[in-house]
Design an enzyme around this catalytic site. Sequence first.
Site, PDB file in Angstrom:
ATOM      1  N   HIS A   1       1.461   4.683  -2.116  1.00 27.76           N
ATOM      2  CA  HIS A   1       0.562   5.806  -3.077  1.00 27.76           C
ATOM      3  C   HIS A   1       1.401   6.567  -4.008  1.00 27.76           C
ATOM      4  O   HIS A   1       2.430   6.757  -3.503  1.00 27.76           O
ATOM      5  CB  HIS A   1      -0.569   6.558  -2.126  1.00 27.76           C
TER       6      HIS A   1
ATOM      7  N   GLU B   1       0.896  -1.266   0.184  1.00 25.30           N
ATOM      8  CA  GLU B   1      -0.070  -0.033  -0.072  1.00 25.30           C
ATOM      9  C   GLU B   1       0.866   1.250   0.072  1.00 25.30           C
ATOM     10  O   GLU B   1       1.172   1.928   0.930  1.00 25.30           O
ATOM     11  CB  GLU B   1      -0.861  -0.105   1.067  1.00 25.30           C
TER      12      GLU B   1
ATOM     13  N   HIS C   1      -9.541   0.618  -0.070  1.00 22.78           N
ATOM     14  CA  HIS C   1      -9.025   1.654   0.696  1.00 22.78           C
ATOM     15  C   HIS C   1      -9.880   2.823   1.118  1.00 22.78           C
ATOM     16  O   HIS C   1     -10.866   3.098   0.655  1.00 22.78           O
ATOM     17  CB  HIS C   1      -7.905   2.563  -0.568  1.00 22.78           C
TER      18      HIS C   1
ATOM     19  N   ASP D   1       2.236   2.558   3.768  1.00 20.95           N
ATOM     20  CA  ASP D   1       1.317   3.440   3.603  1.00 20.95           C
ATOM     21  C   ASP D   1       2.137   4.852   3.241  1.00 20.95           C
ATOM     22  O   ASP D   1       1.666   6.213   3.622  1.00 20.95           O
ATOM     23  CB  ASP D   1       0.258   3.983   4.806  1.00 20.95           C
TER      24      ASP D   1
END
Length: 325
Positions: free
Chosen positions: A9, A7, A162, A285
Amino acid sequence: MKLIGVEEHFLTVEVRQAWRDAGLAATDPIVAFHSGVIEARLLDLAEARLALMDETGLDVQVLSLTTPALHDLGRESVDLARRTNDALAAAVARHPTRFQAMATLPMAVPEEAARELERCVHTLGFKGALLCGKAGERQLDDPAFFPVFQTAEALGVPMFLHPRTPDLAVRQAYYSGFSPEVDAAFATYGLGWHYDAGIQFLRLVLAGTFDRLPNLQVILGHWGELVLFYVERLAALDRVSGLAHPIATYMRRNLYVTASGMFHPHLLARAADIVGPDRLLFSTDFPYQYRPGHDARKFLNHCGLAEQDKAGFAHGNWQRLIGAE
């Protein structure tokens, strides 16, 4: 030990402008949060990102478009999704040993979303897709989206559920009454986001999605977006759900969970107890939870798992999930 973050981004200038053109900052406070250092890190898909990966000890990032993705855009999101995915594929091609990709889908047009998912997997080599909760006014369990999940199952790729910002009415009812800054944080990354994502998973379960698609695999971040830790209480729904299996079964058969930078061994242990250690995935993250000091590698080294389970958490479970073993 190879360390893969699932995960992690990114953002593109074009998507950022599309959000602005659609006026999303007025309805979703997280859009304004994408600024300064956070925005710079999201936009970078080159050396600066790689340097931060090295600094925290992460070998591979599985890249996905940040929230709210394209879920609040209309038919124009079809072409935008293709361009976003093509740009991401180019970034992966430049750094094939460091980047993998999850597809961005035009969920406002479900039949096109299913088609784009197939293109991304077959043509671009993507590993799955990331969804950001509701698309427009429709929850993910809306029958219109079933072909998207059906395509994912047929392709054998996971869908990452998400977090996204709850509706305005929900924010006003539960997350307001403080300063605008506190209200926005409370409703998004403080708490509201995570309830929303967990509820999306439960809605898919209760709608019978996993009875119809028993091989569909989904991922929840932040150790299961809260609902994972209420499995005993959720079992009460088994009396009325009419599902083929207890809710706990879907958590162990159809759900993977990832850390999302919440590096606490007791949360990992609880998640492993519920879904099993073979369904734990690593993630930082990025860039939201990024911390210096070889943070990711330190957590892996001291997470409390036995060596075989640690290797699964670090990379093996993800590689098995995407058929890369």
